[in-house]
Write an enzyme that holds these catalytic residues in place. Sequence first.
Site, PDB file in Angstrom:
ATOM      1  N   ASP A 107      -7.101   4.490  -4.532  1.00  0.00           N
ATOM      2  CA  ASP A 107      -7.712   4.363  -3.195  1.00  0.00           C
ATOM      3  C   ASP A 107      -8.314   5.744  -2.923  1.00  0.00           C
ATOM      4  O   ASP A 107      -8.515   6.531  -3.859  1.00  0.00           O
ATOM      5  CB  ASP A 107      -6.668   3.958  -2.139  1.00  0.00           C
ATOM      6  CG  ASP A 107      -7.305   3.506  -0.819  1.00  0.00           C
ATOM      7  OD1 ASP A 107      -7.770   2.365  -0.759  1.00  0.00           O
ATOM      8  OD2 ASP A 107      -7.358   4.307   0.137  1.00  0.00           O
ATOM      9  N   LYS A 152       0.849  -1.193   0.000  1.00  0.00           N
ATOM     10  CA  LYS A 152       0.000   0.000   0.000  1.00  0.00           C
ATOM     11  C   LYS A 152       0.876   1.230   0.000  1.00  0.00           C
ATOM     12  O   LYS A 152       2.012   1.183   0.489  1.00  0.00           O
ATOM     13  CB  LYS A 152      -0.881   0.021   1.252  1.00  0.00           C
ATOM     14  CG  LYS A 152      -2.066   0.949   1.156  1.00  0.00           C
ATOM     15  CD  LYS A 152      -3.226   0.256   0.441  1.00  0.00           C
ATOM     16  CE  LYS A 152      -4.409   1.158   0.195  1.00  0.00           C
ATOM     17  NZ  LYS A 152      -5.569   0.371  -0.245  1.00  0.00           N
TER      18      LYS A 152
HETATM   19  P1  NDP Z   1     -12.922   8.034  -2.769  1.00  0.00           P
HETATM   20  O1  NDP Z   1     -11.829   8.989  -2.571  1.00  0.00           O
HETATM   21  O2  NDP Z   1     -13.478   7.814  -4.114  1.00  0.00           O
HETATM   22  O3  NDP Z   1     -14.138   8.336  -1.794  1.00  0.00           O
HETATM   23  C1  NDP Z   1     -13.968   8.385  -0.425  1.00  0.00           C
HETATM   24  C2  NDP Z   1     -15.271   8.803   0.231  1.00  0.00           C
HETATM   25  O4  NDP Z   1     -15.151   8.696   1.638  1.00  0.00           O
HETATM   26  C3  NDP Z   1     -15.624  10.255  -0.050  1.00  0.00           C
HETATM   27  O5  NDP Z   1     -17.032  10.377  -0.025  1.00  0.00           O
HETATM   28  C4  NDP Z   1     -14.971  10.983   1.119  1.00  0.00           C
HETATM   29  O6  NDP Z   1     -15.544  12.243   1.392  1.00  0.00           O
HETATM   30  C5  NDP Z   1     -15.207  10.008   2.242  1.00  0.00           C
HETATM   31  N1  NDP Z   1     -14.137  10.138   3.227  1.00  0.00           N
HETATM   32  C6  NDP Z   1     -12.820   9.922   3.042  1.00  0.00           C
HETATM   33  N2  NDP Z   1     -12.113  10.165   4.151  1.00  0.00           N
HETATM   34  C7  NDP Z   1     -13.010  10.545   5.067  1.00  0.00           C
HETATM   35  C8  NDP Z   1     -12.907  10.922   6.415  1.00  0.00           C
HETATM   36  N3  NDP Z   1     -11.732  10.953   7.042  1.00  0.00           N
HETATM   37  N4  NDP Z   1     -14.071  11.231   7.061  1.00  0.00           N
HETATM   38  C9  NDP Z   1     -15.269  11.196   6.431  1.00  0.00           C
HETATM   39  N5  NDP Z   1     -15.418  10.841   5.136  1.00  0.00           N
HETATM   40  C10 NDP Z   1     -14.312  10.524   4.472  1.00  0.00           C
HETATM   41  O7  NDP Z   1     -12.364   6.639  -2.198  1.00  0.00           O
HETATM   42  P2  NDP Z   1     -12.882   5.163  -2.433  1.00  0.00           P
HETATM   43  O8  NDP Z   1     -14.348   5.139  -2.620  1.00  0.00           O
HETATM   44  O9  NDP Z   1     -12.015   4.544  -3.443  1.00  0.00           O
HETATM   45  O10 NDP Z   1     -12.507   4.490  -1.023  1.00  0.00           O
HETATM   46  C11 NDP Z   1     -13.430   4.377   0.058  1.00  0.00           C
HETATM   47  C12 NDP Z   1     -12.986   3.275   0.982  1.00  0.00           C
HETATM   48  O11 NDP Z   1     -12.950   2.023   0.266  1.00  0.00           O
HETATM   49  C13 NDP Z   1     -11.578   3.431   1.580  1.00  0.00           C
HETATM   50  O12 NDP Z   1     -11.568   2.844   2.865  1.00  0.00           O
HETATM   51  C14 NDP Z   1     -10.707   2.586   0.645  1.00  0.00           C
HETATM   52  O13 NDP Z   1      -9.528   2.174   1.268  1.00  0.00           O
HETATM   53  C15 NDP Z   1     -11.652   1.428   0.394  1.00  0.00           C
HETATM   54  N6  NDP Z   1     -11.413   0.618  -0.805  1.00  0.00           N
HETATM   55  C16 NDP Z   1     -11.320   1.182  -2.045  1.00  0.00           C
HETATM   56  C17 NDP Z   1     -11.146   0.372  -3.155  1.00  0.00           C
HETATM   57  C18 NDP Z   1     -11.119   0.924  -4.527  1.00  0.00           C
HETATM   58  O14 NDP Z   1     -11.030   0.123  -5.472  1.00  0.00           O
HETATM   59  N7  NDP Z   1     -11.218   2.224  -4.736  1.00  0.00           N
HETATM   60  C19 NDP Z   1     -10.983  -1.072  -3.024  1.00  0.00           C
HETATM   61  C20 NDP Z   1     -11.175  -1.570  -1.684  1.00  0.00           C
HETATM   62  C21 NDP Z   1     -11.361  -0.732  -0.626  1.00  0.00           C
HETATM   63  P3  NDP Z   1     -14.790  13.562   0.871  1.00  0.00           P
HETATM   64  O15 NDP Z   1     -14.888  13.512  -0.615  1.00  0.00           O
HETATM   65  O16 NDP Z   1     -15.520  14.688   1.492  1.00  0.00           O
HETATM   66  O17 NDP Z   1     -13.368  13.437   1.361  1.00  0.00           O
HETATM   67  O1  2IT Z   2      -7.990  -1.341  -0.743  1.00  0.00           O
HETATM   68  C1  2IT Z   2      -7.927  -1.836  -1.883  1.00  0.00           C
HETATM   69  O2  2IT Z   2      -8.039  -3.052  -2.075  1.00  0.00           O
HETATM   70  C2  2IT Z   2      -7.747  -0.924  -3.012  1.00  0.00           C
HETATM   71  N1  2IT Z   2      -7.675   0.290  -2.824  1.00  0.00           N
HETATM   72  C3  2IT Z   2      -7.592  -1.474  -4.405  1.00  0.00           C
HETATM   73  C4  2IT Z   2      -6.187  -1.911  -4.653  1.00  0.00           C
HETATM   74  C5  2IT Z   2      -5.871  -2.361  -6.057  1.00  0.00           C
HETATM   75  O3  2IT Z   2      -4.707  -2.708  -6.261  1.00  0.00           O
HETATM   76  O4  2IT Z   2      -6.748  -2.368  -6.926  1.00  0.00           O
END
Ligand code: NDP
Ligand code: 2IT
Length: 448
Positions: free
Chosen positions: A166, A126
């Site tokens: 992420d 990561k």
């Molecule tokens: P994005 O940046 O697309 O969206 C994140 C969302 O969460 C936004 O709505 C953001 O609000 C909110 N957010 C982030 N940090 C905070 C905080 N500290 N407090 C409150 N709200 C918060 O990210 P993703 O959708 O990609 O990721 C969301 C989660 O999913 C994370 O935990 C990530 O690690 C996990 N994840 C992502 C994957 C992927 O493929 N993208 C795969 C597996 C897990 P704002 O815009 O206002 O910051």
């Molecule tokens: O938390 C996760 O699994 C991700 N942000 C996706 C990682 C990836 O390599 O697609």
Amino acid sequence: MSYVDEVLEQVKKKNADQPEFLQAVTEVLDSLRPVIDANEELYRKNAILERITEPDRQIMFRVPWVDDNGQVQVNRGFRVQFNNAIGPYKGGLRLHPSVNLSIIKFLGFEQIFKNSLTTLPIGGGKGGSDFDPKGKSDREIMAFCQSFMTELSKYIGADVDVPAGDIGTGAREIGFMFGQYKRIQGTFEGVLTGKGLTWGGSLARTQATGYGLLYLTNALLKDHNIDIAGKTCAVSGSGNVAIYAIEKAQQLGAKPVTCSDSTGWIYDPEGIDVELLKEVKEVKRARLTEYAAARPSAEYHEKKNGEHGVWQYKVDLALPCATQNELDLEDAKMLVANGVLSVTEGANMPTTLDATKYLQENGVLFVGGKAANAGGVATSALEMSQNSERLSWTFEEVDGKLKNIMETIYANISDAAKRYGVEGDYVAGANIAGFEKVVDAMLAQGVC
Ligand code: NDP
Ligand code: 2IT
């Protein structure tokens, strides 16, 4: 003292200033007790737990870039390469001001087990930076991404370490980073996933984490003779994972009524309008107030400390899709009091340890992020396969494989829990199933 307790004590001593990392390690090691107890002598002699909790390496670097006023800014960059026993390091890059070594290590540690669960050959890693993309111009984002990749490019490669998106890292950032990698290394290779469709990206990667979360949730509910159709859902977040979780939930006949961002949340009893949400978040990069302004049925609530936010409503399914520790014990009590059936995590570690325990003890079906959100990284691995064979598959082919992977993950974690006498504990099941494969590889490869 048991081997697990001994190692937990050492890890706590060595990493006392890393609460999120310690939280992730505690959850995993605690739930691995049945497996460790059954193999204690072998694992102790080979220092399996000491090795799996210490990253192969952690890289930290300066990221200087110039803002639109000509001012030089300096951020801190990270890449933690945790374990490559079963494949090249794989995991996202988080860009958020809260990023520090503890956060990146917790995410990298969890990624080892998640990636193992996908059934595909990928190790755990990561990275990211404390850079805040909010309010930055496209040029500033590019300047940051180019500087970040100038240093990161020394440590990654298609068969070495393959970063992805992420929080804060989406298609735009991956594009700028890929361009810089290509320029420095002179090779066009699948060094990042989440790429654009015209330059090596995979169809369905954008949707994969959210869709995968719902495929797994559906498999879980079916196994308990519950029909997802007609169920209401509380979703947190409004980013990549939340949007496509909402979309797939609706396709399966469920009704998500909430979403949130870092400043507030929406309650929309008519059901979230996902096309409007995409317009506000993916196109305009705006706040949720814009969603509420365009949708008469929606209420917008400003976030205040100590409030339950999206977890206060009477819903059947909870889908935390924002960030770590966003669902605490008080939220869990509220969900249980309102009769929630399941909590399945789209985000990484969104539920605190005591909240998880409370939900499990009160009969809520609970699947943690390592299993439930594995669809994103699984589809990243499918992108790597397509890059290696220099072909691209159709949306239906990738989506079909994703669905199959999520159903297999559910079957495997359910089976692992049964095998070790903790039926229905899908947290333990996921950690055990993920761990078994990695340990087997570590033992076969000798001391390294
Ligand atoms: P994005 O940046 O697309 O969206 C994140 C969302 O969460 C936004 O709505 C953001 O609000 C909110 N957010 C982030 N940090 C905070 C905080 N500290 N407090 C409150 N709200 C918060 O990210 P993703 O959708 O990609 O990721 C969301 C989660 O999913 C994370 O935990 C990530 O690690 C996990 N994840 C992502 C994957 C992927 O493929 N993208 C795969 C597996 C897990 P704002 O815009 O206002 O910051
Ligand atoms: O938390 C996760 O699994 C991700 N942000 C996706 C990682 C990836 O390599 O697609």
